[in-house]
Structures are given as C-alpha cells and as structure tokens.
Design a protein around this motif. Structure first.
Motif, mmCIF file in Angstrom:
data_model
loop_
_atom_site.group_PDB
_atom_site.id
_atom_site.type_symbol
_atom_site.label_atom_id
_atom_site.label_comp_id
_atom_site.label_asym_id
_atom_site.label_seq_id
_atom_site.Cartn_x
_atom_site.Cartn_y
_atom_site.Cartn_z
ATOM 1 N N PRO A 11 -4.323 0.103 -6.466
ATOM 2 C CA PRO A 11 -4.295 -0.382 -5.085
ATOM 3 C C PRO A 11 -5.345 0.322 -4.224
ATOM 4 O O PRO A 11 -5.742 1.447 -4.538
ATOM 5 N N ASP A 56 -6.636 -5.839 -1.475
ATOM 6 C CA ASP A 56 -5.666 -5.947 -2.560
ATOM 7 C C ASP A 56 -5.181 -7.382 -2.631
ATOM 8 O O ASP A 56 -4.893 -7.993 -1.587
ATOM 9 N N THR B 25 1.718 -1.728 -2.011
ATOM 10 C CA THR B 25 0.938 -2.234 -3.141
ATOM 11 C C THR B 25 1.129 -1.279 -4.309
ATOM 12 O O THR B 25 1.005 -0.058 -4.136
ATOM 13 N N ILE B 66 2.372 -6.750 -4.758
ATOM 14 C CA ILE B 66 2.341 -6.481 -3.313
ATOM 15 C C ILE B 66 3.643 -6.984 -2.702
ATOM 16 O O ILE B 66 4.054 -8.113 -2.954
#
Lengths: 126, 126
Positions: A11, A56, B25, B66
């Motif tokens: 991440p 992300d 994340t 996520i």
C-alpha cells in the motif's frame, strides 16, 4: 512499458499530515471497451502532477472497485481534477463504463503504517 | 445471518460534508485462519457506532485490499478505534493476517455521486 508487474504489492505509505485523498468507489457496466487502456493512461498521467504522492487500487471481481489517489495539497488535486485528458476520461466513464460511483475528497489528518518485521517509522514527508 | 449476498453492489453514497473517512489499505499474509469470521464480526459491530455511515470494501485476488469506513464525526471514529473487540482484532491482524497496511484518517470536504440513468441529487444528510 515498465516491467513492474511482478513487483511485490504494497500500500501507499503514510505521509506526514496534512495531505489529500481522493477516494473513488465504482461499480462498472458490462461495456468495458477502452477502459483498461484509459485507466493505464490515467495512472501514468497523474504522476506528472506536482504533489502527487501515489495511488492504491483494488477491484473485487464482479463487484466494487476502489481507487484512492493521494496528493500533497489541494492545489495538486485541483490540477488533476481539471486536467483536460482526465476530464475527457471522466466523461467517457459516465457515458460507458460506470453503473454508479461516489467520489469523496478528503484531507488526511492522521495516518500510520505497519510492515511485518519492521520497526514502526515516522511518516514520510515527501 | 442476513440474506443480502445477492443484493446489487453499490458504493456508499455521497453524504453532506464534513464527515470522516478511515481508509485502510492492506496486503495479507498466507495465514488467514479466523480472518473471515473476524472481518464479518467487525462489519456487524461497526454498525452499532452512533454516526457510522457505511463501508466500502474491495479486494484484488492475491493483491491489495481496501476498506473505507465513513463516520459523521471524529467522535464516532474515536469510538470505533477504541472499541475493545476492535482493538483485539487489530492486534491479531498485526500478529497474523497482515503483511503490511496503511491507515489514513481523513475529513471529507467534498463529495458527489453518479448513478446511471438518475438525475444528480443533493448529498445525503444522514
């Protein structure tokens, strides 16, 4: 094309607040012609924005996709939002690729990261 | 157990700013024993927090996951962060389930949504 497809996934790390996050959550239509190419192009293009920190993305197959782009300040975000090529892509997204989406633009006030086997470190100033 | 697994997927809608987003994340380890059960329990538990607005999650198979949880105010977020059962789950996550993660806590300043075939509407005050 870069050869990073086998790079280990990680991440985006915690930056020193404040910084900005644009959270884009979307469900796609079955009409995906041109989507991948445009998405790749946008991922390259955003890197040219001064103050861009990283992105992300995750996509549940057949489900929701989430992309979060991080920027140092509100100006960087405005530059990205108003970029001509990005605007054209947004337009095409509404016309063809997205069933529904929500965009949340937020100012990060606090963050921290964890990596297995590493001592916790200070946020990145970048 | 509720029977919502076939409900159409849709992103959490845009609320009237300001509100808070906790962006989590993560990359997971191969050790996933107990993860699903705990994750489901957390998804139920967070609904009891006054001011909880909703959560979006996406997981690329073999890649990044996520989750973004939305809260009306900072107090709601603090309640969730300090919840005893949630803290135990976080601890177990670091010990077993996560290779790396980043948490970004952010105040949403602007948001909007799009749904195919619908006229754009005002953000939800909820």
């Amino acid at each position: 094309m870069s050869d990073h497809s086998n790079a280990p996934v990680a991440p985006v790390e915690a930056y020193e607040p404040p910084y900005y996050a644009a959270v884009f959550t979307a469900v796609r239509t079955p009409a995906q012609s041109g989507y991948s190419e445009t998405n790749e192009r946008m991922e390259e293009l955003v890197k040219d924005i001064p103050g861009y920190l990283g992105m992300d993305s995750a996509q549940t197959p057949g489900g929701l996709g989430i992309s979060v782009a991080y920027f140092r300040d509100a100006d960087a975000l405005t530059q990205w939002r108003t970029n001509t090529e990005h605007r054209a892509a947004q337009e095409r997204g509404r016309a063809e690729w997205y069933e529904s989406y929500t965009l949340h633009v937020a100012r990060v006030e606090r963050s921290h990261g964890f990596t297995r086997g590493e001592v916790p470190k200070s946020p990145k100033t970048g």
